[in-house]
Design an enzyme around this catalytic site. Sequence first.
Site, short mmCIF file in Angstrom:
data_model
loop_
_atom_site.label_atom_id
_atom_site.label_comp_id
_atom_site.label_asym_id
_atom_site.label_seq_id
_atom_site.Cartn_x
_atom_site.Cartn_y
_atom_site.Cartn_z
N GLY A 70 58.97 -18.15 63.97
CA GLY A 70 60.39 -18.14 63.67
C GLY A 70 60.77 -17.07 62.66
O GLY A 70 60.03 -16.79 61.73
N ASP A 75 60.97 -12.73 55.95
CA ASP A 75 60.59 -11.61 56.82
C ASP A 75 61.31 -10.33 56.42
O ASP A 75 61.14 -9.30 57.07
CB ASP A 75 60.93 -11.90 58.29
N GLN A 78 62.68 -5.54 51.17
CA GLN A 78 63.17 -4.17 51.14
C GLN A 78 62.07 -3.18 50.84
O GLN A 78 61.19 -3.42 50.00
CB GLN A 78 64.28 -4.05 50.10
N CYS A 84 69.69 -2.24 50.24
CA CYS A 84 69.64 -3.66 49.90
C CYS A 84 70.81 -4.42 50.53
O CYS A 84 70.69 -5.61 50.84
CB CYS A 84 69.64 -3.85 48.39
N GLU A 154 54.13 -8.95 61.56
CA GLU A 154 55.44 -9.27 62.14
C GLU A 154 56.37 -8.06 62.01
O GLU A 154 56.48 -7.48 60.93
CB GLU A 154 56.02 -10.49 61.43
N HIS A 240 73.26 -4.32 42.87
CA HIS A 240 72.26 -4.70 43.88
C HIS A 240 72.83 -5.87 44.67
O HIS A 240 73.39 -6.80 44.09
CB HIS A 240 70.97 -5.10 43.15
N ASN A 267 67.21 -12.21 46.26
CA ASN A 267 67.03 -10.79 46.03
C ASN A 267 66.25 -10.22 47.22
O ASN A 267 65.13 -10.66 47.49
CB ASN A 267 66.24 -10.57 44.73
N TRP A 269 64.51 -7.75 47.51
CA TRP A 269 63.21 -7.21 47.15
C TRP A 269 62.10 -8.23 47.36
O TRP A 269 60.92 -7.88 47.40
CB TRP A 269 63.19 -6.77 45.69
N GLU A 301 64.01 -15.77 45.66
CA GLU A 301 65.12 -16.72 45.71
C GLU A 301 65.18 -17.54 44.43
O GLU A 301 64.16 -17.81 43.81
CB GLU A 301 64.98 -17.67 46.91
#
Length: 472
Positions: A70, A75, A78, A84, A154, A240, A267, A269, A301
């Site tokens: 999924g 996934d 950056q 971003c 992936e 950002h 974020n 990143w 997160e």
Amino acid sequence: MSASKYLNQDYEVLRRQCLKGGKLFCDPYFPAAPESLGCNKLGPNSAKVKGLEWKRPGELCRKPKFITEGATRTDVCQGKLGDCWLMASIAALTLDQDILARVIYPEQNFKDNYAGIFHFRLWQYGEWVDVVVDDRLPTTQGKLLFVKSEEQTEFWSPLLEKAFAKVNGCYENLIGGVASEANEDFTGGIAERYTLSEAPPNLFNIMEKALSRGSLLSTSISASDDRKEEQTTDHLVKTHTYSVMAAQKVQVKKSDTKEVELVRLRNPWGQVEWNGAWSDEWEQVSPKDKAKLNYSADDGEFWMAYVDYIQRYSKLEICNLTPDSPSNDSLRCWNSCQFEGSWKKGTSAGGCLNYPATFSTNPQFQVKLDIDSEGDNKCSVLVALMQKGARQAKQEGVKNYSIGFYIYKYKGKQHVPLGPDDLQNPAAQSYFVAKREVCQRFDLPLAEYVIIPATFKPNQEADFLLRVFSEK
């Protein structure tokens, strides 16, 4: 949903030709060559592309996969490209698997009739297009240079980034932007913007409702050019773009009655997280609520209290989905129409109302608002004006013009343009912004209206798309 073939490239035809000829697809319109990267920041002599090689996923790992268990926000990490805003949009897109599936065609893979070709569906200036790419990706030292997944086998996210670079001319053209632009190109939606210093008192409820409807939300902290991507003392990054992944109320142990309003940000990143309140206060939350909030640490997160959020962030963008979006009801209660037009020097590029001698030469479009949605003899209408092509031509020095629009009550005969004497006092008008799109909501008395799109200065040439959503 049907989509036109971008550059007349038919995915199925091209794949069959490659399979029949026993070769992997090489895209002639977006080749593995310097022009697909850019000419300045990613030009042939730039440090970022030193040692760059284009490689297919099969050259980077033994068993590449398009999607592993999924498509999720992890996934989307950056890479060395200042996009971003695009990464935040892709991460938010994974929250609605139906919408995501319309964009990425999840049935694609590296096994069944693999021919080095993939395709994606994107919205471009009022229409859906099917965009074909080959799977040669920019790498340095055997690793992807731009976006990558935490799962190294992936590849759906770097291939989607490549499709987005293709429709915008090159990878370099993706440097700098706002997430609402990508949100619209993934959904065909309408983006509204909020300045958080002027946030309405019910904004948290607006965010909560928008997320429940599948809308895509993004946010950022404003700063001067010399402080771009500077970190604050509490580990937030200026200028950002962050994805807003959730807005939820939670009961805390130290209070029997009070609920705390929380927002979850990401974020792109995949790291660098807020270290203020609620970065370390999870012992106050019951295990049940913690599980419900899907809390985890050190993945880019984080949760923060809504009151902290509106104090520290500057802008919020909400992309409302259109009526044809799958599993979405956010705009099914709206009528919609769209118009295409052009500003031409000397004929239809009249500038804003500050230029009365030429203003009336701007294109005019009639709309009728005749449905009383709230019983107050008014209609809620959302108007969006989008200029075409500026990002595609960034490497040529083309920039977005400052654009806006005026709304007038129609006073003339059908299909007869309003003249200079009719254009002194608009019923409503937008602000002017030097961005791809300006969008505003109005509550207008039921009547027939004329909308006049304009560039701020006269004699600025561009094509545009005008979209109008009126509440049923």
